[in-house]
Design an enzyme around this catalytic site. Structure first.
Site, PDB file in Angstrom:
ATOM      1  N   LYS A   2     -10.907  93.086  38.235  1.00 32.52           N
ATOM      2  CA  LYS A   2      -9.664  91.949  38.592  1.00 32.52           C
ATOM      3  C   LYS A   2      -9.870  90.611  37.818  1.00 32.52           C
ATOM      4  O   LYS A   2     -10.900  90.639  37.264  1.00 32.52           O
ATOM      5  CB  LYS A   2     -10.169  91.728  40.165  1.00 32.52           C
ATOM      6  CG  LYS A   2      -9.927  93.077  40.913  1.00 32.52           C
ATOM      7  CD  LYS A   2     -10.264  92.947  42.475  1.00 32.52           C
ATOM      8  CE  LYS A   2     -10.061  94.206  43.291  1.00 32.52           C
ATOM      9  NZ  LYS A   2     -10.085  94.001  44.582  1.00 32.52           N
ATOM     10  N   TYR A   4      -1.235  98.118  46.744  1.00 28.78           N
ATOM     11  CA  TYR A   4      -1.683  97.689  48.080  1.00 28.78           C
ATOM     12  C   TYR A   4      -0.822  97.758  49.228  1.00 28.78           C
ATOM     13  O   TYR A   4      -0.884  97.220  50.063  1.00 28.78           O
ATOM     14  CB  TYR A   4      -2.439  96.155  48.005  1.00 28.78           C
ATOM     15  CG  TYR A   4      -3.588  96.217  47.216  1.00 28.78           C
ATOM     16  CD1 TYR A   4      -4.675  97.100  47.373  1.00 28.78           C
ATOM     17  CD2 TYR A   4      -3.769  95.207  46.249  1.00 28.78           C
ATOM     18  CE1 TYR A   4      -5.907  96.755  46.554  1.00 28.78           C
ATOM     19  CE2 TYR A   4      -5.136  94.639  45.607  1.00 28.78           C
ATOM     20  CZ  TYR A   4      -5.938  95.631  45.582  1.00 28.78           C
ATOM     21  OH  TYR A   4      -7.216  95.566  44.696  1.00 28.78           O
ATOM     22  N   ASN A  12     -13.963  90.224  45.173  1.00 26.06           N
ATOM     23  CA  ASN A  12     -14.851  91.308  44.810  1.00 26.06           C
ATOM     24  C   ASN A  12     -14.791  92.166  43.430  1.00 26.06           C
ATOM     25  O   ASN A  12     -15.325  93.255  43.534  1.00 26.06           O
ATOM     26  CB  ASN A  12     -14.766  92.281  46.099  1.00 26.06           C
ATOM     27  CG  ASN A  12     -13.390  93.127  46.211  1.00 26.06           C
ATOM     28  OD1 ASN A  12     -12.693  92.962  45.509  1.00 26.06           O
ATOM     29  ND2 ASN A  12     -13.235  93.588  47.366  1.00 26.06           N
ATOM     30  N   HIS A  47     -11.621  97.020  41.084  1.00 27.97           N
ATOM     31  CA  HIS A  47     -10.986  97.954  41.994  1.00 27.97           C
ATOM     32  C   HIS A  47     -11.199  99.422  41.451  1.00 27.97           C
ATOM     33  O   HIS A  47     -11.335  99.539  40.481  1.00 27.97           O
ATOM     34  CB  HIS A  47      -9.364  97.816  42.104  1.00 27.97           C
ATOM     35  CG  HIS A  47      -8.794  99.293  42.512  1.00 27.97           C
ATOM     36  ND1 HIS A  47      -8.440  99.190  44.027  1.00 27.97           N
ATOM     37  CD2 HIS A  47      -8.274 100.134  42.117  1.00 27.97           C
ATOM     38  CE1 HIS A  47      -7.813 100.455  44.106  1.00 27.97           C
ATOM     39  NE2 HIS A  47      -7.649 100.868  42.934  1.00 27.97           N
ATOM     40  N   GLU A  91      -2.683 106.316  40.851  1.00 30.87           N
ATOM     41  CA  GLU A  91      -2.725 105.079  40.272  1.00 30.87           C
ATOM     42  C   GLU A  91      -2.821 105.048  38.790  1.00 30.87           C
ATOM     43  O   GLU A  91      -2.460 104.387  37.842  1.00 30.87           O
ATOM     44  CB  GLU A  91      -4.335 104.412  40.816  1.00 30.87           C
ATOM     45  CG  GLU A  91      -3.973 104.045  42.192  1.00 30.87           C
ATOM     46  CD  GLU A  91      -5.456 103.646  42.804  1.00 30.87           C
ATOM     47  OE1 GLU A  91      -6.425 103.495  42.354  1.00 30.87           O
ATOM     48  OE2 GLU A  91      -5.284 103.306  44.175  1.00 30.87           O
TER      49      GLU A  91
END
Ligand code: ADP
Length: 134
Positions: free
Chosen positions: A9, A49, A112, A115, A126
């Site tokens: 990220k 998401y 965080n 992913h 994905e």
């Protein structure tokens, strides 16, 4: 060989953690099959998401996930989906075990760092979403 989709990220790139995170993935014995850097937009985030798009914090996720480039990867190996989730650690970094990526490098749920697909089925979706056209 099982494949999973992993995405560093924007905070991982901004904090210059690409090398350390890739080292942990390789150290586990997983293979990095493909890598690309690109920038997300709200449309693809609503797909990626979809399970969170009605949550009150979804605009914050969009702001964070579009704040800079991400690094998308196809990672393979025996039980790659579960192995990657294990070395990543729990969604909330405070609950992630020390020794995991989130447990060692992150403090807050939103920031965080990485992913990783949560099932073999989602990994296929994905990989197609982010690498299907390349
Ligand atoms: P995971 O990334 O571990 O698969 P989820 O799919 O539940 O977890 O959530 C996707 C991402 O949305 C998280 O990694 C995190 O960046 C963000 N997120 C989830 N829950 C929250 C929350 N309560 N507040 C802020 N951001 C959140």
């Amino acid at each position: 060989m099982e494949k999973t989709y992993v995405m560093l990220k924007p905070d991982a790139i901004q904090r210059k953690l690409i090398g350390q995170i890739l080292t942990r993935i390789e150290r586990k014995g997983l293979q990095i099959e493909n890598v690309k850097m690109f920038t997300l937009n709200e449309t693809i985030l609503k797909e990626h998401y979809a399970h969170l798009k009605d949550k009150p914090f979804f605009p914050e996720i969009v702001e964070y996930m579009t704040s800079g480039p991400v690094v998308g990867m196809i990672v393979s190996g025996a039980n790659a989906v579960a192995a990657m989730r294990k070395i990543l650690g729990a969604t909330n970094p405070l609950e992630a075990e020390v020794g995991t990526i989130r447990g060692d490098f992150a403090l807050e749920t939103r920031y965080n760092l990485v992913h990783a697909s949560d099932s073999v089925e989602n990994a296929q979706i994905e990989i197609e979403r982010f690498f299907g056209t390349c």
